[in-house]
Design an enzyme around this catalytic site. Structure first.
Site, PDB file in Angstrom:
ATOM      1  N   HIS A 135       0.840  -1.206   0.000  1.00  0.00           N
ATOM      2  CA  HIS A 135       0.000   0.000   0.000  1.00  0.00           C
ATOM      3  C   HIS A 135       0.876   1.257   0.000  1.00  0.00           C
ATOM      4  O   HIS A 135       0.556   2.247  -0.652  1.00  0.00           O
ATOM      5  CB  HIS A 135      -0.915   0.033   1.227  1.00  0.00           C
ATOM      6  N   ASP A 150      -7.603  -2.338  -1.965  1.00  0.00           N
ATOM      7  CA  ASP A 150      -8.592  -3.131  -1.220  1.00  0.00           C
ATOM      8  C   ASP A 150      -9.934  -2.879  -1.894  1.00  0.00           C
ATOM      9  O   ASP A 150     -10.388  -1.722  -1.965  1.00  0.00           O
ATOM     10  CB  ASP A 150      -8.649  -2.704   0.246  1.00  0.00           C
ATOM     11  N   GLU A 172      -6.870 -12.287   3.018  1.00  0.00           N
ATOM     12  CA  GLU A 172      -7.806 -11.165   2.850  1.00  0.00           C
ATOM     13  C   GLU A 172      -8.383 -11.195   1.439  1.00  0.00           C
ATOM     14  O   GLU A 172      -7.696 -10.854   0.475  1.00  0.00           O
ATOM     15  CB  GLU A 172      -7.099  -9.826   3.096  1.00  0.00           C
ATOM     16  N   HIS A 178      -7.897  -7.848  -0.813  1.00  0.00           N
ATOM     17  CA  HIS A 178      -6.593  -7.205  -1.026  1.00  0.00           C
ATOM     18  C   HIS A 178      -5.893  -7.774  -2.262  1.00  0.00           C
ATOM     19  O   HIS A 178      -5.704  -8.981  -2.371  1.00  0.00           O
ATOM     20  CB  HIS A 178      -5.713  -7.414   0.210  1.00  0.00           C
TER      21      HIS A 178
END
Length: 216
Positions: free
Chosen positions: A130, A137, A194, A197
């Protein structure tokens, strides 16, 4: 040929040449090369995304607003891949909804100060994708803005958020597989724990950045 007709034809040809020149100039201007690693705002390149920038609100696992304003900046190469993925989804009747994009290192430090746990927040001493402008996301919504059921909410930190978890209905598993399949086609990697992501493969080696955008 009369003098008036001749004058009309000359004027017509001149205007036609001018219009062609103008269109050519506009096309060249729009086609200006942009460096793949520069940070750009997604909204300047596409209006086809839905936004719910969680960290610009307190509706997140931190229970705290850490961005001053909600914008989705990414490196240009990430933007291009994301737009291409969204075009694929739109052909199937869906759009990408964005929860988070590029995250300046100072924001990462702020998040770490609130939750200093590497299971939930990347250690700013190492930085995350990120912070490199290569991660997003996301989820999917239909053209009415309704989110597809992915089984858990964004930022749910439990085994149910994993791509490997099979304890959901066929519909939920298909929704996750659709998201993953198209993102991988556009050269993103999924993150095992996740479902929301995704990292651009070509962005893994970019440097951590602390670039900050202006809030208007």
């Amino acid at each position: 040929m009369t003098a008036s007709l001749k004058s009309f034809l000359i004027a017509f040809l001149f205007l036609n040449q001018f219009n062609c020149f103008s269109q050519s100039t506009a096309s060249n201007t729009l086609g200006v090369e942009v460096n793949d690693t520069i940070f750009v705002n997604l909204k300047n390149y596409s209006q086809d995304f839905v936004y719910d920038m969680k960290y610009a609100t307190d509706d997140n696992f931190l229970k705290s607003k850490v961005y001053d304003c909600a914008e989705c900046y990414l490196r240009y190469k990430t933007i291009k891949a994301l737009i291409s993925a969204n075009q694929r989804f739109m052909k199937k009747g869906f759009k990408i909804k964005i929860f988070d994009c590029y995250r300046p290192l100072d924001i990462q430090k702020k998040m770490w100060a609130i939750v200093p746990n590497p299971e939930y927040v990347a250690d700013p001493r190492k930085g995350s994708i990120h912070n490199r402008g290569g991660a997003v996301d996301i989820t999917l919504v239909d053209f009415n803005g309704e989110e597809l059921d992915m089984g858990t909410k964004f930022d749910f930190f439990g085994k149910e958020a994993s791509h490997d978890y099979e304890g959901f209905s066929k519909e939920i598993l298909c929704n996750r597989k659709l998201l993953k399949k198209i993102m991988i086609k556009e050269h993103f990697n999924s993150f095992d724990s996740e479902w929301w992501h995704y990292n651009l493969k070509a962005g893994l080696n970019d440097t951590v950045s602390n670039f900050k955008w202006e809030c208007k």
